[in-house]
Design a protein around this motif. Structure first.
Motif, PDB file in Angstrom:
ATOM      1  N   GLN A  41       1.023  -1.049  -0.034  1.00  0.00           N
ATOM      2  CA  GLN A  41      -0.115  -0.179  -0.125  1.00  0.00           C
ATOM      3  C   GLN A  41       0.979   1.089   0.069  1.00  0.00           C
ATOM      4  O   GLN A  41       0.792   1.991   0.894  1.00  0.00           O
ATOM      5  CB  GLN A  41      -1.090  -0.173   1.170  1.00  0.00           C
ATOM      6  CG  GLN A  41      -1.879  -1.082   1.031  1.00  0.00           C
ATOM      7  CD  GLN A  41      -2.898  -1.247   2.534  1.00  0.00           C
ATOM      8  OE1 GLN A  41      -2.703  -1.637   3.414  1.00  0.00           O
ATOM      9  NE2 GLN A  41      -4.123  -0.620   2.071  1.00  0.00           N
ATOM     10  N   GLU A  42       1.651   1.308  -0.960  1.00  0.00           N
ATOM     11  CA  GLU A  42       2.795   2.399  -0.948  1.00  0.00           C
ATOM     12  C   GLU A  42       2.092   3.511  -1.389  1.00  0.00           C
ATOM     13  O   GLU A  42       2.773   4.729  -0.950  1.00  0.00           O
ATOM     14  CB  GLU A  42       3.633   2.010  -2.098  1.00  0.00           C
ATOM     15  CG  GLU A  42       4.638   0.596  -1.888  1.00  0.00           C
ATOM     16  CD  GLU A  42       5.321   1.066  -0.832  1.00  0.00           C
ATOM     17  OE1 GLU A  42       5.999   1.909  -0.307  1.00  0.00           O
ATOM     18  OE2 GLU A  42       5.067   0.045   0.172  1.00  0.00           O
ATOM     19  N   THR A  43       1.181   3.777  -2.000  1.00  0.00           N
ATOM     20  CA  THR A  43       0.488   5.349  -2.304  1.00  0.00           C
ATOM     21  C   THR A  43      -0.445   5.870  -1.096  1.00  0.00           C
ATOM     22  O   THR A  43       0.424   6.854  -0.822  1.00  0.00           O
ATOM     23  CB  THR A  43      -0.347   5.181  -3.478  1.00  0.00           C
ATOM     24  OG1 THR A  43       0.353   4.457  -4.614  1.00  0.00           O
ATOM     25  CG2 THR A  43      -0.844   6.541  -3.717  1.00  0.00           C
ATOM     26  N   ARG A  45       0.251   4.982   2.117  1.00  0.00           N
ATOM     27  CA  ARG A  45       1.452   5.387   2.964  1.00  0.00           C
ATOM     28  C   ARG A  45       1.990   6.630   2.844  1.00  0.00           C
ATOM     29  O   ARG A  45       2.211   7.374   3.982  1.00  0.00           O
ATOM     30  CB  ARG A  45       2.740   4.311   2.679  1.00  0.00           C
ATOM     31  CG  ARG A  45       3.756   4.353   3.605  1.00  0.00           C
ATOM     32  CD  ARG A  45       4.744   3.134   3.665  1.00  0.00           C
ATOM     33  NE  ARG A  45       5.424   3.162   2.248  1.00  0.00           N
ATOM     34  CZ  ARG A  45       6.607   3.731   2.360  1.00  0.00           C
ATOM     35  NH1 ARG A  45       7.169   4.288   3.152  1.00  0.00           N
ATOM     36  NH2 ARG A  45       6.896   3.544   1.020  1.00  0.00           N
ATOM     37  N   GLN A  46       2.194   7.153   1.843  1.00  0.00           N
ATOM     38  CA  GLN A  46       2.510   8.716   1.575  1.00  0.00           C
ATOM     39  C   GLN A  46       1.686   9.454   2.083  1.00  0.00           C
ATOM     40  O   GLN A  46       1.855  10.626   2.924  1.00  0.00           O
ATOM     41  CB  GLN A  46       2.608   9.066   0.063  1.00  0.00           C
ATOM     42  CG  GLN A  46       3.517   8.015  -0.807  1.00  0.00           C
ATOM     43  CD  GLN A  46       4.921   8.313  -0.312  1.00  0.00           C
ATOM     44  OE1 GLN A  46       5.591   9.305   0.252  1.00  0.00           O
ATOM     45  NE2 GLN A  46       5.948   7.190  -0.673  1.00  0.00           N
ATOM     46  N   ARG A 161      11.260  -3.975  -3.887  1.00  0.00           N
ATOM     47  CA  ARG A 161      11.277  -2.894  -2.917  1.00  0.00           C
ATOM     48  C   ARG A 161      11.377  -1.496  -3.664  1.00  0.00           C
ATOM     49  O   ARG A 161      10.333  -0.528  -3.298  1.00  0.00           O
ATOM     50  CB  ARG A 161      12.223  -2.885  -1.723  1.00  0.00           C
ATOM     51  CG  ARG A 161      11.939  -1.630  -0.662  1.00  0.00           C
ATOM     52  CD  ARG A 161      13.057  -1.964   0.243  1.00  0.00           C
ATOM     53  NE  ARG A 161      14.500  -1.889  -0.327  1.00  0.00           N
ATOM     54  CZ  ARG A 161      15.196  -0.759  -0.499  1.00  0.00           C
ATOM     55  NH1 ARG A 161      14.497   0.409  -0.251  1.00  0.00           N
ATOM     56  NH2 ARG A 161      16.388  -0.553  -1.014  1.00  0.00           N
ATOM     57  N   GLN A 164       8.210  -1.041  -5.525  1.00  0.00           N
ATOM     58  CA  GLN A 164       6.860  -0.300  -4.380  1.00  0.00           C
ATOM     59  C   GLN A 164       7.210   1.098  -4.475  1.00  0.00           C
ATOM     60  O   GLN A 164       6.204   1.885  -4.399  1.00  0.00           O
ATOM     61  CB  GLN A 164       7.102  -1.302  -3.453  1.00  0.00           C
ATOM     62  CG  GLN A 164       6.751  -2.651  -3.625  1.00  0.00           C
ATOM     63  CD  GLN A 164       7.031  -3.427  -2.359  1.00  0.00           C
ATOM     64  OE1 GLN A 164       7.834  -3.233  -1.358  1.00  0.00           O
ATOM     65  NE2 GLN A 164       6.340  -4.580  -2.082  1.00  0.00           N
ATOM     66  N   GLU A 165       8.338   1.573  -3.877  1.00  0.00           N
ATOM     67  CA  GLU A 165       8.389   3.130  -3.623  1.00  0.00           C
ATOM     68  C   GLU A 165       8.124   3.803  -4.813  1.00  0.00           C
ATOM     69  O   GLU A 165       7.820   4.942  -4.681  1.00  0.00           O
ATOM     70  CB  GLU A 165      10.024   3.135  -3.286  1.00  0.00           C
ATOM     71  CG  GLU A 165      10.254   2.450  -1.765  1.00  0.00           C
ATOM     72  CD  GLU A 165      11.891   2.694  -1.327  1.00  0.00           C
ATOM     73  OE1 GLU A 165      12.329   3.265  -2.178  1.00  0.00           O
ATOM     74  OE2 GLU A 165      12.082   2.123  -0.147  1.00  0.00           O
ATOM     75  N   GLY A 168       4.645   4.431  -5.323  1.00  0.00           N
ATOM     76  CA  GLY A 168       4.023   5.142  -4.158  1.00  0.00           C
ATOM     77  C   GLY A 168       4.227   6.726  -4.668  1.00  0.00           C
ATOM     78  O   GLY A 168       3.062   7.508  -4.793  1.00  0.00           O
TER      79      GLY A 168
END
Length: 483
Positions: A41-43, A45-46, A161, A164-165, A168
């Protein structure tokens, strides 16, 4: 007040990812859901990290398990999860839930949004780098219909990883751009790469829809993706919408015609029909699994300087009106085009071209950047199951140039003979002689000068479209009066 010195240049200020998320969070009317599958849930998370998200984030979820995902969004016909259809189901489902659960009488000014992505990151063996669909369905006014931005991405990084970043950041850029840059869609495209590098991510398809984008032509947005270096090639279907090249080309036999199509003429269509007839007679070529592509290169669009977007749209409209699928590419050399197609299909391929194009292929100057020169390029071009279908050229003295008497540079003569006698270059013999003297540049000149007679040089219905839409500088009233 900020100090400025003589000689300072104006530099566009780019908000940080945190600032973008915070601005969204602090707007009391922006309210929506985040549903992300396949890359954490990378987006969202921001937005959690930025602070102040309690009034913006209605729900954040990741239906990661396939059975659980199917229970929520249904089962796709093709049983796949990283698809545009899946993304749109996610957007619609979550938006419907928001409308059911949040009443307008209590929240009359809320602008709802649904952000979603469905992604496959790099596999363990690092053979497939991963790709995904990302989109947002949203309002910019509580009383307005919904708008949508849907795009397809390909990851270039070799670590899950990092991917994923990257996702996001892209998601945050998309949400921010959707709300604060929707009035400038060309800039919105560029802002998707804020705090990202093109070595991290490729965007090869994007579609805009809804009331705030009613004047946006998605074909023009396709052109921007190639023009901005976001991808090497984009594709749009006869209906004018951008389509994912992988979906159109996957495991297909591919026949390609490269040209300026400015405008498309009878000779272009004769080359297409006759080469397709020959292609379908080839071994292992199934008509139902065959895709014809009309390709325009960026170098062709830049032939007279800067890209004229209206000129590009005129060509696109004509090809679409003829029911053709169009590829806009950044591949000046044919071998790069074949390499691109080879990502999606190992089936038979064909290139239909005129004499001048084939002569250019055997010109060494195009391959000086390759360590193996022209031999390396030809290894890539003809290594695949590929054949060139050559359309003859009529000379000024009435004779024809075909593969049998075509002249290449003396150093290339033996190489040409090798490919010719091994059946890699074949002549289109069943051509229409009446089309040989038709050239796009001559037709275009006649249109621009208001001369009569150009209509007969174009496929049926094309001249009518040119006059009705005033394409290629055609003066409708003047042409109508002449007729």
């Amino acid at each position: 007040m900020e100090i400025t010195l003589k000689g300072d240049k104006n530099i566009e200020s780019i908000p940080s990812i945190k600032d973008k998320a915070l601005r969204i969070n602090l707007n009391e009317n922006i309210y929506g859901t985040f549903s992300e599958i396949g890359a954490g849930q990378e987006t969202v998370r921001q937005f959690f990290r930025a602070g102040g998200g309690s009034g913006t984030i209605a729900k954040a979820m990741s239906a990661y398990d396939k059975d659980f995902s199917d229970a929520i969004y249904g089962i796709e016909d093709d049983k796949r999860y990283v698809t545009e259809a899946r993304l749109r189901k996610m957007l619609d489902h979550e938006m419907n839930l928001t409308e059911q659960r949040i009443t307008r009488d209590k929240h009359p000014h809320k602008m709802f949004f649904s952000y979603a992505n469905t992604v496959a990151t790099i596999d363990f063996a690092k053979k497939y780098k991963g790709h995904g669909w990302v989109g947002i369905k949203y309002q910019v006014d509580a009383d307005q219909e919904y708008n949508e931005i849907v795009l397809h991405i390909r990851f270039k990084e070799n670590d899950a990883r990092l991917q994923q970043e990257t996702l996001g950041k892209l998601g945050t850029n998309l949400i921010y751009g959707a709300f604060y840059k929707y009035n400038e869609p060309k800039k919105l495209l560029r802002y998707l790469y804020d705090h990202l590098d093109k070595d991290q991510l490729e965007i090869d398809t994007i579609n805009f829809s809804g009331p705030v984008f009613e004047n946006v032509d998605n074909r023009l947005m396709s052109l921007q993706l190639v023009k901005n270096g976001m991808t090497d090639a984009v594709m749009f279907a006869p209906d004018g919408n951008n389509v994912l090249p992988a979906r159109v080309l996957y495991k297909r036999n591919i026949l390609t015609l490269r040209g300026s199509f400015r405008p498309v003429t009878k000779v272009n269509m004769d080359m297409y029909k006759k080469s397709l007839d020959m292609f379908l007679k080839e071994n292992k070529v199934d008509e139902e699994k065959t895709q014809v592509i009309f390709e325009i290169t960026l170098s062709n669009l830049r032939a007279e300087g800067e890209i004229d977007e209206q000129d590009f749209m005129d060509r696109a409209k004509l090809l679409c009106s003829l029911g053709q699928t169009v590829l806009i590419s950044n591949f000046q050399e044919y071998y790069k085009l074949v390499e691109y197609f080879s990502q999606y299909s190992k089936a038979r391929m064909g290139l239909a071209m005129g004499v001048n194009n084939l002569v250019d292929i055997f010109d060494e100057k195009y391959y000086r950047h390759l360590s193996g020169g022209i031999l390396e390029a030809f290894g890539k071009l003809f290594f695949k199951d590929l054949r060139v279908y050559l359309y003859p050229m009529e000379n000024e003295d009435g004779t024809l140039t075909t593969s049998d008497n075509l002249k290449v540079h003396p150093r290339m003569k033996e190489l040409y003979k090798f490919f010719k006698y091994n059946g890699k270059v074949v002549d289109i013999t069943d051509y229409d002689p009446s089309t040989l003297s038709i050239f796009s540049r001559k037709v275009l000149s006649m249109i621009n000068k208001g001369e009569d007679g150009w209509q007969a040089l174009l496929p049926e219905g094309v001249s009518k479209l040119i006059m009705e839409k005033s394409l290629f500088g055609c003066e409708t009233e003047e042409v109508t009066n002449k007729n």
